[in-house]
Enzyme design. Structure first.
Site, PDB file in Angstrom:
ATOM      1  N   HIS A  66      31.311  22.667 -23.833  1.00 15.13           N
ATOM      2  CA  HIS A  66      31.675  23.073 -22.462  1.00 15.13           C
ATOM      3  C   HIS A  66      32.075  21.850 -21.638  1.00 15.13           C
ATOM      4  O   HIS A  66      33.008  21.901 -20.832  1.00 15.13           O
ATOM      5  CB  HIS A  66      30.486  23.748 -21.766  1.00 15.13           C
ATOM      6  CG  HIS A  66      30.060  25.040 -22.375  1.00 15.13           C
ATOM      7  ND1 HIS A  66      28.866  25.199 -23.033  1.00 15.13           N
ATOM      8  CD2 HIS A  66      30.671  26.256 -22.397  1.00 15.13           C
ATOM      9  CE1 HIS A  66      28.753  26.453 -23.448  1.00 15.13           C
ATOM     10  NE2 HIS A  66      29.823  27.108 -23.074  1.00 15.13           N
TER      11      HIS A  66
ATOM     12  N   MET B 225      29.341  31.050 -19.793  1.00 17.05           N
ATOM     13  CA  MET B 225      28.154  31.897 -19.607  1.00 17.05           C
ATOM     14  C   MET B 225      26.913  30.994 -19.577  1.00 17.05           C
ATOM     15  O   MET B 225      25.805  31.458 -19.872  1.00 17.05           O
ATOM     16  CB  MET B 225      28.057  32.940 -20.724  1.00 17.05           C
ATOM     17  CG  MET B 225      29.255  33.891 -20.716  1.00 17.05           C
ATOM     18  SD  MET B 225      28.921  35.498 -21.454  1.00 17.05           S
ATOM     19  CE  MET B 225      28.534  35.041 -23.115  1.00 17.05           C
ATOM     20  N   GLY B 226      27.097  29.729 -19.220  1.00 18.60           N
ATOM     21  CA  GLY B 226      25.959  28.811 -19.108  1.00 18.60           C
ATOM     22  C   GLY B 226      25.466  28.342 -20.458  1.00 18.60           C
ATOM     23  O   GLY B 226      26.192  28.409 -21.451  1.00 18.60           O
TER      24      GLY B 226
ATOM     25  N   GLN C  28      30.358  42.508 -21.593  1.00 16.12           N
ATOM     26  CA  GLN C  28      30.944  42.133 -22.882  1.00 16.12           C
ATOM     27  C   GLN C  28      29.916  42.167 -24.014  1.00 16.12           C
ATOM     28  O   GLN C  28      30.207  41.775 -25.136  1.00 16.12           O
ATOM     29  CB  GLN C  28      31.640  40.765 -22.793  1.00 16.12           C
ATOM     30  CG  GLN C  28      30.727  39.575 -22.578  1.00 16.12           C
ATOM     31  CD  GLN C  28      31.515  38.304 -22.295  1.00 16.12           C
ATOM     32  OE1 GLN C  28      32.096  38.129 -21.227  1.00 16.12           O
ATOM     33  NE2 GLN C  28      31.572  37.398 -23.266  1.00 16.12           N
TER      34      GLN C  28
ATOM     35  N   ASP D 251      36.503  30.136 -29.597  1.00  7.19           N
ATOM     36  CA  ASP D 251      36.675  31.594 -29.483  1.00  7.19           C
ATOM     37  C   ASP D 251      38.174  31.875 -29.506  1.00  7.19           C
ATOM     38  O   ASP D 251      38.784  32.186 -28.476  1.00  7.19           O
ATOM     39  CB  ASP D 251      36.019  32.101 -28.191  1.00  7.19           C
ATOM     40  CG  ASP D 251      34.520  31.926 -28.224  1.00  7.19           C
ATOM     41  OD1 ASP D 251      33.883  32.468 -29.125  1.00  7.19           O
ATOM     42  OD2 ASP D 251      33.979  31.202 -27.354  1.00  7.19           O
TER      43      ASP D 251
ATOM     44  N   GLY E 299      37.984  27.267 -24.784  1.00  7.11           N
ATOM     45  CA  GLY E 299      37.858  26.568 -26.064  1.00  7.11           C
ATOM     46  C   GLY E 299      38.480  27.364 -27.202  1.00  7.11           C
ATOM     47  O   GLY E 299      38.424  28.599 -27.216  1.00  7.11           O
TER      48      GLY E 299
ATOM     49  N   ARG F 217      24.825  29.893 -29.128  1.00  8.12           N
ATOM     50  CA  ARG F 217      24.031  30.708 -30.062  1.00  8.12           C
ATOM     51  C   ARG F 217      23.414  29.871 -31.184  1.00  8.12           C
ATOM     52  O   ARG F 217      22.527  30.363 -31.892  1.00  8.12           O
ATOM     53  CB  ARG F 217      24.880  31.845 -30.639  1.00  8.12           C
ATOM     54  CG  ARG F 217      25.194  32.910 -29.586  1.00  8.12           C
ATOM     55  CD  ARG F 217      25.853  34.137 -30.174  1.00  8.12           C
ATOM     56  NE  ARG F 217      25.882  35.239 -29.229  1.00  8.12           N
ATOM     57  CZ  ARG F 217      26.928  35.580 -28.474  1.00  8.12           C
ATOM     58  NH1 ARG F 217      28.039  34.892 -28.531  1.00  8.12           N
ATOM     59  NH2 ARG F 217      26.854  36.607 -27.643  1.00  8.12           N
TER      60      ARG F 217
ATOM     61  N   GLN G 287      39.502  35.286 -28.465  1.00  5.10           N
ATOM     62  CA  GLN G 287      39.358  35.451 -27.004  1.00  5.10           C
ATOM     63  C   GLN G 287      40.553  34.810 -26.295  1.00  5.10           C
ATOM     64  O   GLN G 287      41.128  35.373 -25.354  1.00  5.10           O
ATOM     65  CB  GLN G 287      38.049  34.805 -26.548  1.00  5.10           C
ATOM     66  CG  GLN G 287      37.904  34.682 -25.044  1.00  5.10           C
ATOM     67  CD  GLN G 287      36.510  34.267 -24.632  1.00  5.10           C
ATOM     68  OE1 GLN G 287      35.628  35.090 -24.544  1.00  5.10           O
ATOM     69  NE2 GLN G 287      36.311  32.975 -24.359  1.00  5.10           N
TER      70      GLN G 287
ATOM     71  N   SER H  48      27.955  25.875 -30.226  1.00  9.70           N
ATOM     72  CA  SER H  48      27.884  27.219 -29.645  1.00  9.70           C
ATOM     73  C   SER H  48      26.502  27.379 -29.031  1.00  9.70           C
ATOM     74  O   SER H  48      25.510  26.884 -29.594  1.00  9.70           O
ATOM     75  CB  SER H  48      28.071  28.267 -30.754  1.00  9.70           C
ATOM     76  OG  SER H  48      27.612  29.522 -30.305  1.00  9.70           O
TER      77      SER H  48
HETATM   78  O1  PAF Z   1      33.572  32.436 -23.665  1.00 14.72           O
HETATM   79  C1  PAF Z   1      32.718  32.803 -22.834  1.00 14.72           C
HETATM   80  O2  PAF Z   1      31.741  32.100 -22.568  1.00 14.72           O
HETATM   81  C2  PAF Z   1      32.880  34.158 -22.152  1.00 14.72           C
HETATM   82  O3  PAF Z   1      33.417  35.104 -23.012  1.00 14.72           O
HETATM   83  C3  PAF Z   1      33.695  34.069 -20.841  1.00 14.72           C
HETATM   84  C4  PAF Z   1      35.126  33.632 -21.117  1.00 14.72           C
HETATM   85  C5  PAF Z   1      33.027  33.102 -19.876  1.00 14.72           C
HETATM   86  C6  PAF Z   1      33.755  35.448 -20.169  1.00 14.72           C
HETATM   87  O4  PAF Z   1      32.495  35.925 -19.866  1.00 14.72           O
END
Ligand code: PAF
Length: 286
Positions: A41, A34-35, A65, A154, A151, A191, A157, A189
């Protein structure tokens, strides 16, 4: 010659490039993001480069989401900075569609995440994993990667997406990459940018506490006592609210952990308006 990552904004242009790669026999790795890219990343991009001939990094802040009260509006955005980092990291394509390209007028189909989404984050963010599963399904169909790199930061996820890929027979492999941390243990993160100076000093306590939980869980101490102590420890360190500290089956995330199975400690806690999550393995170095 300096590497140049091509920015693509429409599915049509994306398909043209990937079709060319496919006819040349090239394999493709996808890194969904998500940039607001950080070293974590970039480690995923590095892993992707080792896994396939071509690397697509998607940048899309997925509105579906986020719940209405969550941080969609203030989520950090820095496209120019992200593109510069992805040139250096030698991504081949930056797949950066607008919201209208991803969710055109009339879009109404969604994926319901499976049982791995049922609690932990799912309890606090009820529709979050449906949104993640839907957008990842779309990203997989758009990019048609041989593998996608996510990663372990999360961790739930990853479990939800593994279940999605298995349950729907999706023709790709998911690759898990270890969490990248600051020197003091704080998991990287996007955030973390929200943290005040004081909150940033408290934040590494989350990793310290779950690492301690993992060490105690490995000794066979009662889990309810360990996690209650950890919750108290986080409050004492300055966390304003603890959503959960849990010891779970590392594969299924089930709370019933059988002997001999690998386990994972997962936690979520608040520092003011910022919610941090982290996780570590029990019994192995993370
Ligand atoms: O982990 C993230 O950044 C987001 O949840 C993802 C996997 C790009 C989906 O929007």
């Amino acid at each position: 010659m300096k590497h140049s990552a091509k920015v693509i904004r429409t599915v049509r242009d994306l398909r043209q490039v990937t079709a060319g790669w496919r006819s040349d026999g090239k394999t493709i790795a996808l890194v969904p993001t998500m940039g607001a890219l950080h070293r974590g990343h970039l480690a995923l991009v590095e892993r992707a480069r080792k896994s396939a001939d071509k690397v697509v990094v998607s940048i899309f802040i997925n509105p579906t989401q986020f719940a209405p009260h969550e941080d969609l509006a203030r989520y950090p955005r820095d496209e120019a900075g992200d593109l510069a980092k992805l040139q250096d990291a030698q991504a081949d394509i930056v797949w950066s569609p607008g919201v209208d390209e991803m969710y055109p007028a009339g879009f109404s189909t969604g994926v319901k995440a499976g049982s791995a989404a049922a609690d932990l984050e799912g309890a606090f963010r009820p529709h979050h994993f449906d949104g993640v599963a839907t957008v990842c399904c779309k990203l997989f169909n758009q990019v048609t990667p041989d593998c996608a790199v996510f990663g372990e930061k999360d961790y739930q996820q990853l479990a939800v997406l593994r279940q999605l890929v298995d349950d729907l027979n999706m023709p790709l492999t998911l690759v898990a990459a270890p969490t990248v941390r600051e020197r003091d243990g704080l998991a990287l993160s996007s955030r973390n940018a929200y943290l005040s100076e004081r909150e940033r000093q408290i934040a590494p306590a989350l990793y310290a506490v779950i690492t301690d939980v993992a060490a105690k869980a490995a000794t066979g101490a009662p889990f309810t006592v360990i996690t209650a102590d950890a919750t108290a420890g986080l409050a004492e360190a300055g966390f304003t609210k603890v959503d959960y500290v849990e010891i779970r089956d590392a594969q299924t995330l089930s709370a019933s952990v059988s002997p001999g199975k690998s386990m994972r400690v997962l936690a979520a806690a608040w520092l003011g308006k910022t919610r941090l999550i982290d996780n570590v393995a029990v019994g192995t170095q993370d």
